[in-house]
Scaffold this active site. Structure first.
Site, short mmCIF file in Angstrom:
data_model
loop_
_atom_site.label_atom_id
_atom_site.label_comp_id
_atom_site.label_asym_id
_atom_site.label_seq_id
_atom_site.Cartn_x
_atom_site.Cartn_y
_atom_site.Cartn_z
N ASP A 1 40.50 -38.01 67.04
CA ASP A 1 40.25 -36.98 68.05
C ASP A 1 38.76 -36.62 68.05
OD1 ASP A 1 40.23 -34.57 69.50
OD2 ASP A 1 42.21 -34.00 68.74
N THR B 1 31.71 -36.54 86.50
CA THR B 1 32.38 -36.72 87.79
C THR B 1 31.64 -36.00 88.93
OG1 THR B 1 34.38 -36.01 88.98
CG2 THR B 1 33.84 -34.79 87.03
N ASP B 2 31.89 -36.46 90.15
CA ASP B 2 31.34 -35.76 91.32
C ASP B 2 32.02 -34.41 91.56
OD1 ASP B 2 33.82 -36.74 92.21
OD2 ASP B 2 33.02 -37.75 93.98
N GLU B 3 33.20 -34.21 90.92
CA GLU B 3 33.98 -33.01 91.22
C GLU B 3 33.29 -31.73 90.74
OE1 GLU B 3 38.20 -33.38 90.67
OE2 GLU B 3 38.10 -35.56 90.81
N TYR C 1 40.12 -28.88 85.72
CA TYR C 1 39.50 -30.15 85.31
C TYR C 1 38.00 -30.14 85.59
CZ TYR C 1 37.82 -34.96 85.83
OH TYR C 1 37.06 -36.10 85.77
N LYS D 1 34.73 -30.21 83.02
CA LYS D 1 33.69 -31.26 83.04
C LYS D 1 32.32 -30.63 83.30
CE LYS D 1 34.05 -35.16 82.72
NZ LYS D 1 34.07 -36.06 81.53
N LEU E 1 44.40 -41.78 71.81
CA LEU E 1 45.61 -42.38 72.41
C LEU E 1 46.57 -41.30 72.90
CD1 LEU E 1 46.24 -45.46 70.08
CD2 LEU E 1 44.97 -45.35 72.24
P1 NAD Z 1 41.69 -41.57 81.37
O1 NAD Z 1 42.49 -40.31 81.41
O2 NAD Z 1 42.29 -42.83 81.91
O3 NAD Z 1 41.30 -41.90 79.83
C1 NAD Z 1 40.87 -40.93 78.94
C2 NAD Z 1 40.88 -41.53 77.53
O4 NAD Z 1 40.40 -40.52 76.62
C3 NAD Z 1 42.28 -41.94 77.05
O5 NAD Z 1 42.22 -43.20 76.42
C4 NAD Z 1 42.64 -40.85 76.05
O6 NAD Z 1 43.52 -41.30 75.02
C5 NAD Z 1 41.27 -40.47 75.50
N1 NAD Z 1 41.24 -39.10 74.95
C6 NAD Z 1 41.70 -37.96 75.55
N2 NAD Z 1 41.52 -36.92 74.75
C7 NAD Z 1 40.90 -37.39 73.62
C8 NAD Z 1 40.43 -36.76 72.43
N3 NAD Z 1 40.57 -35.45 72.24
N4 NAD Z 1 39.84 -37.54 71.49
C9 NAD Z 1 39.71 -38.88 71.68
N5 NAD Z 1 40.15 -39.52 72.79
C10 NAD Z 1 40.73 -38.78 73.75
O7 NAD Z 1 40.32 -41.23 82.04
P2 NAD Z 1 39.36 -42.14 82.95
O8 NAD Z 1 39.84 -42.09 84.34
O9 NAD Z 1 39.16 -43.43 82.27
O10 NAD Z 1 38.03 -41.28 82.87
C11 NAD Z 1 37.06 -41.50 81.83
C12 NAD Z 1 35.92 -40.54 82.01
O11 NAD Z 1 35.32 -40.75 83.28
C13 NAD Z 1 36.33 -39.07 81.96
O12 NAD Z 1 35.35 -38.36 81.26
C14 NAD Z 1 36.37 -38.66 83.43
O13 NAD Z 1 36.08 -37.29 83.57
C15 NAD Z 1 35.27 -39.54 84.01
N6 NAD Z 1 35.42 -39.88 85.44
C16 NAD Z 1 36.59 -40.40 85.90
C17 NAD Z 1 36.70 -40.77 87.24
C18 NAD Z 1 37.96 -41.39 87.80
O14 NAD Z 1 38.05 -41.59 89.02
N7 NAD Z 1 38.94 -41.74 86.97
C19 NAD Z 1 35.61 -40.59 88.10
C20 NAD Z 1 34.42 -40.05 87.58
C21 NAD Z 1 34.34 -39.70 86.24
P1 TYD Z 2 43.53 -38.26 92.33
O1 TYD Z 2 43.75 -39.73 92.16
O2 TYD Z 2 44.38 -37.32 91.53
O3 TYD Z 2 41.99 -37.96 92.12
P2 TYD Z 2 41.13 -36.57 92.34
O4 TYD Z 2 42.04 -35.46 92.63
O5 TYD Z 2 40.47 -36.43 91.02
O6 TYD Z 2 40.20 -36.87 93.47
O7 TYD Z 2 43.76 -37.90 93.85
C1 TYD Z 2 42.96 -38.47 94.87
C2 TYD Z 2 43.34 -37.82 96.18
O8 TYD Z 2 44.70 -38.16 96.47
C3 TYD Z 2 43.29 -36.30 96.13
O9 TYD Z 2 42.82 -35.82 97.40
C4 TYD Z 2 44.73 -35.89 95.93
C5 TYD Z 2 45.50 -36.98 96.65
N1 TYD Z 2 46.86 -37.28 96.12
C6 TYD Z 2 47.96 -37.27 96.98
O10 TYD Z 2 47.84 -37.01 98.19
N2 TYD Z 2 49.19 -37.56 96.46
C7 TYD Z 2 49.38 -37.85 95.15
O11 TYD Z 2 50.54 -38.08 94.72
C8 TYD Z 2 48.24 -37.87 94.27
C9 TYD Z 2 48.37 -38.18 92.81
C10 TYD Z 2 46.98 -37.59 94.82
#
Ligand code: NAD
Ligand code: TYD
Length: 356
Positions: A59, A134-136, A160, A164, A36
């Site tokens: 954690d 992630t694709d990143e 980040y 990953k 959390l």
């Molecule tokens: P988020 O930041 O919304 O959620 C992360 C969760 O992990 C939170 O609930 C946080 O409390 C918990 N957390 C963080 N550190 C922790 C720890 N040390 N121990 C236990 N819990 C912990 O992230 P998200 O967007 O839901 O992403 C989830 C996963 O998917 C991540 O691994 C992210 O790299 C991956 N991912 C996200 C996206 C995206 O677009 N959001 C895309 C591809 C992959």
């Molecule tokens: P984000 O949602 O942070 O995802 P990621 O960087 O992991 O792809 O951002 C998506 C795209 O939007 C990225 O190219 C950065 C851009 N962005 C803005 O232009 N303005 C903003 O305030 C934020 C948060 C992101």
């Protein structure tokens, strides 16, 4: 082994969508381990009625805790979402990214290995460690480069994505060296309900409704492949059920859009849904701000492997998914209020300070 999965990070954006989907009537038990952080919100899960769901605050770095949970609960799988996930925060302060994404994944892998090694042979064959990534990790594409495939070399550019990438490599090594039955999914940008409003799409929706500026980084031409979160969750379930052990699967929507297209589409939807907002048309609020350092130009995913092997395809188009998402944020003012207090305001003030 019990018919139970251990989900890490299940109170975050994707993890909570995954748990809600998993607990649809016929599904089995879920234990959610989440620290959390600012990104984790138990309110995401408050609609759950099922007695198949339990929460454990903690954690993933804490090996004693992970060991105790595995020994006590005997899950048949770990689905690992927990991470620090926001690129901009990783630029301001990378420490937590190394701690959770690298050390946390390492802790889970070590404890999973010990637990799995001690299982009876028949259970060992069934156990899975699914790592959500992630694709990143693949870096940045030029305008006419082919999309990332599962064999594209890793070239992460932000703290980040580097953290990953490191975790993906550890997961791979635990399979190669110890035989741990792992699966890795690399997905493109997600959007949908419960996304913390510091990420592009919810941030723009909420700012636009309040007549606040819409901060587009650089020239707004950075491209992402946007996937509706429930499609991602369906893909993870398929990989968990039928993915080949040791393999990685790319997940994406084949829906490349640049940031200006995204913000423009949100503004257009809001013009129809919220004609009485302080500033209409909403696109007058678009403001170009200083670019993100090291900002990746383009991500795109080649998803033929998961389509071919697991018959997974997104169900949502970008237009339908975005409309659902915008409506969801408009209909969930209480949720928005509950997550946009204290630390959220501090982040917004610091990150979007006037010099940008
Ligand atoms: P988020 O930041 O919304 O959620 C992360 C969760 O992990 C939170 O609930 C946080 O409390 C918990 N957390 C963080 N550190 C922790 C720890 N040390 N121990 C236990 N819990 C912990 O992230 P998200 O967007 O839901 O992403 C989830 C996963 O998917 C991540 O691994 C992210 O790299 C991956 N991912 C996200 C996206 C995206 O677009 N959001 C895309 C591809 C992959
Ligand atoms: P984000 O949602 O942070 O995802 P990621 O960087 O992991 O792809 O951002 C998506 C795209 O939007 C990225 O190219 C950065 C851009 N962005 C803005 O232009 N303005 C903003 O305030 C934020 C948060 C992101």
């Amino acid at each position: 082994m019990e018919d139970l999965i251990l989900v890490t990070g299940g109170a975050g954006f994707i993890g909570s969508n995954f748990i809600l989907q998993w607990l649809a009537p016929e599904s089995t038990g879920v234990l959610n381990l989440d620290k959390l952080t600012y990104a984790g919100n138990l309110s995401n899960l408050e609609s759950i009625q099922s007695n198949q769901y339990r929460f454990e605050g903690g954690d993933i770095v804490d090996r004693g805790l992970v060991c105790a949970l595995l020994t006590r609960e005997k899950p048949r799988a770990i689905v690992h979402f927990a991470a620090e996930s926001h690129v901009d925060r990783s630029i301001h302060g990378p420490d937590d990214f190394i701690r959770t994404n690298v050390n946390g994944t390492f802790s889970l892998l070590e404890e999973a290995r010990a637990y799995w090694s001690a299982l009876p042979e028949s259970d060992r064959a069934l156990f899975r460690f699914l790592h959500v990534s992630t694709d990143e990790v693949y870096g940045s594409l030029g305008p006419s480069d082919p999309p990332f495939s599962e064999t594209t070399p890793y070239a992460p550019n932000s703290p980040y994505s580097a953290s990953k990438a490191a975790s993906d490599h550890l997961v791979r090594a635990y399979h190669h060296t110890y035989g741990l039955p792992v699966l890795t999914t690399n997905c493109s940008n997600n959007y949908g309900p419960f996304q913390f409003p510091e990420k592009l799409i919810p941030l723009m929706i909420l700012n636009a409704c309040q007549g606040k500026s819409l901060p587009v980084y650089g020239d707004g031409k950075n491209v992402r492949d946007w996937l509706y979160v429930e499609d991602h969750c369906r893909a993870i379930r398929k990989v968990l059920a039928r993915g080949r052990v040791g393999e990685t699967y790319n997940i994406g929507a084949r829906s490349e859009k640049n940031n200006l297209e995204i913000v423009g589409a949100i503004c257009q939807l809001l013009d129809g849904l919220r004609p009485a907002d302080p500033v209409v048309p909403h696109n007058q609020l678009i403001t170009f701000v200083k670019d993100r350092p090291g900002h990746d130009r383009r991500y795109a995913m080649d998803t033929r492997k998961i389509e071919r092997e697991l018959d997974w395809h997104p169900q949502e188009s970008f237009a339908s998914g975005l409309e659902k998402t915008v409506r969801w944020y408009l209909e969930h003012e209480d949720w928005v209020r509950s997550v946009t207090s204290g630390s959220y305001r501090q982040w917004m003030a610091k990150h979007y300070a006037s010099e940008r």
